[in-house]
Design an enzyme around this catalytic site. Structure first.
Site, short mmCIF file in Angstrom:
data_model
loop_
_atom_site.label_atom_id
_atom_site.label_comp_id
_atom_site.label_asym_id
_atom_site.label_seq_id
_atom_site.Cartn_x
_atom_site.Cartn_y
_atom_site.Cartn_z
N TYR A 1 4.13 -7.64 6.92
CA TYR A 1 4.48 -7.64 8.27
C TYR A 1 3.88 -8.54 8.97
O TYR A 1 4.16 -8.88 9.59
CB TYR A 1 4.30 -6.36 8.68
CG TYR A 1 5.44 -5.06 8.13
CD1 TYR A 1 6.60 -4.85 7.47
CD2 TYR A 1 5.12 -3.46 9.34
CE1 TYR A 1 7.03 -4.45 7.63
CE2 TYR A 1 6.24 -2.66 8.69
CZ TYR A 1 7.23 -2.97 8.27
OH TYR A 1 8.04 -1.36 7.97
N VAL B 1 0.49 -0.72 -0.04
CA VAL B 1 -0.07 -0.46 -0.27
C VAL B 1 0.98 1.09 0.07
O VAL B 1 0.62 1.70 -0.88
CB VAL B 1 -0.87 -0.40 1.12
CG1 VAL B 1 -0.24 -0.07 2.67
CG2 VAL B 1 -2.56 0.86 1.35
N ASP B 2 2.33 1.07 0.25
CA ASP B 2 2.92 2.21 0.22
C ASP B 2 3.54 2.43 -1.09
O ASP B 2 3.09 3.70 -1.04
CB ASP B 2 4.45 1.97 1.31
CG ASP B 2 5.40 2.97 1.88
OD1 ASP B 2 4.57 3.74 1.75
OD2 ASP B 2 6.08 2.72 2.42
P1 ADP Z 1 1.71 -3.78 5.97
O1 ADP Z 1 3.72 -4.01 6.03
O2 ADP Z 1 2.49 -2.87 7.56
O3 ADP Z 1 2.01 -5.49 6.35
P2 ADP Z 1 1.42 -3.81 3.27
O4 ADP Z 1 1.05 -2.34 2.04
O5 ADP Z 1 1.81 -5.06 3.02
O6 ADP Z 1 1.48 -2.90 4.66
O7 ADP Z 1 0.27 -4.27 2.96
C1 ADP Z 1 -0.59 -3.94 4.26
C2 ADP Z 1 -2.17 -4.65 3.34
O8 ADP Z 1 -2.94 -3.24 3.06
C3 ADP Z 1 -2.29 -5.04 2.80
O9 ADP Z 1 -3.30 -6.56 3.25
C4 ADP Z 1 -2.45 -5.34 1.43
O10 ADP Z 1 -3.32 -6.46 0.97
C5 ADP Z 1 -3.40 -4.10 1.97
N1 ADP Z 1 -3.04 -3.03 0.53
C6 ADP Z 1 -2.21 -3.13 -0.82
N2 ADP Z 1 -1.88 -2.08 -2.03
C7 ADP Z 1 -3.39 -1.56 -1.37
C8 ADP Z 1 -4.30 -0.25 -1.68
N3 ADP Z 1 -3.91 0.35 -2.56
N4 ADP Z 1 -5.62 -0.09 -0.69
C9 ADP Z 1 -5.59 -0.72 0.10
N5 ADP Z 1 -4.98 -1.80 0.27
C10 ADP Z 1 -3.70 -2.14 0.05
#
Ligand code: ADP
Length: 182
Positions: free
Chosen positions: A132, A38-39
């Site tokens: 994570y 998501v980052d």
């Molecule tokens: P972390 O490192 O905190 O685990 P991640 O980005 O790997 O963060 O995942 C956190 C959540 O965000 C996951 O459930 C992932 O599927 C979700 N995610 C990824 N891209 C998006 C998006 N564009 N919008 C909403 N959620 C998302």
């Protein structure tokens, strides 16, 4: 989509970068300089302005990186949201490294930052449950409790939205959160 807590909590699926809330939360890493998941999606969609503000925060307030559980605010850049609140969730190490409290703090501090910016609406992704590795069922209970307490104690953010990227994550949340539909 489902609503809870007298309509103040919306739970849905979608892409958080498209969310038309006053602020969206980024599940950042402590570098604040971008990553995957998501980052990466937020930085890609929001543009360079977000990165530049993150870099400034690193250079001034947090030279060692943003600790897990803390949250900082930048512009939303080209996103529909006015602000991005960057928080760092805990990496899951099995549950004995204060992961529950750090996850709760990430949500609480994000709500606090949003309130300081007078945001009426705030959208969260499922912090820490991707790379994570935080168990989704356990996260669901913690998140539901933090948001219930926030609303019960008169928090200023009127509308909270939980955005799940897939139907499976959405379903697990609804089955595990303990929230009751009205
Ligand atoms: P972390 O490192 O905190 O685990 P991640 O980005 O790997 O963060 O995942 C956190 C959540 O965000 C996951 O459930 C992932 O599927 C979700 N995610 C990824 N891209 C998006 C998006 N564009 N919008 C909403 N959620 C998302």
């Amino acid at each position: 989509m489902e609503m809870f807590l007298g309509g103040r909590l919306t739970v849905k699926t979608g892409d958080i970068t498209r969310e038309d809330a006053d602020a969206i939360v980024n599940a950042a890493n402590s570098s604040l300089l971008g990553g995957g998941g998501v980052d990466g999606a937020i930085h890609n969609a929001g543009g360079r302005e977000i990165y530049n503000e993150c870099k400034h925060i690193r250079d001034t307030e947090y030279p060692e990186g943003l600790p897990a559980g803390e949250a900082v605010v930048t512009t939303g850049g080209r996103l529909p949201a006015k602000y991005v609140i960057h928080t760092v969730g805990p990496v899951w190490y099995g549950g004995n490294r204060n992961e529950d409290e750090l996850l709760a703090n990430a949500y609480r501090n994000s709500l606090k930052r949003a309130g300081e910016k007078k945001c009426a609406s705030l959208a969260f992704p499922a912090i820490s449950t991707g790379v994570y590795g935080f168990p989704r069922e356990r996260a669901a209970r913690i998140v539901a409790e933090v948001i219930t307490n926030y609303i019960d104690s008169g928090g200023v953010v009127k509308k909270i939205i939980l955005v799940f990227f897939g139907n499976d994550d959405y379903r697990v949340f609804l089955e595990s959160s303990g929230l009751q539909s009205p």
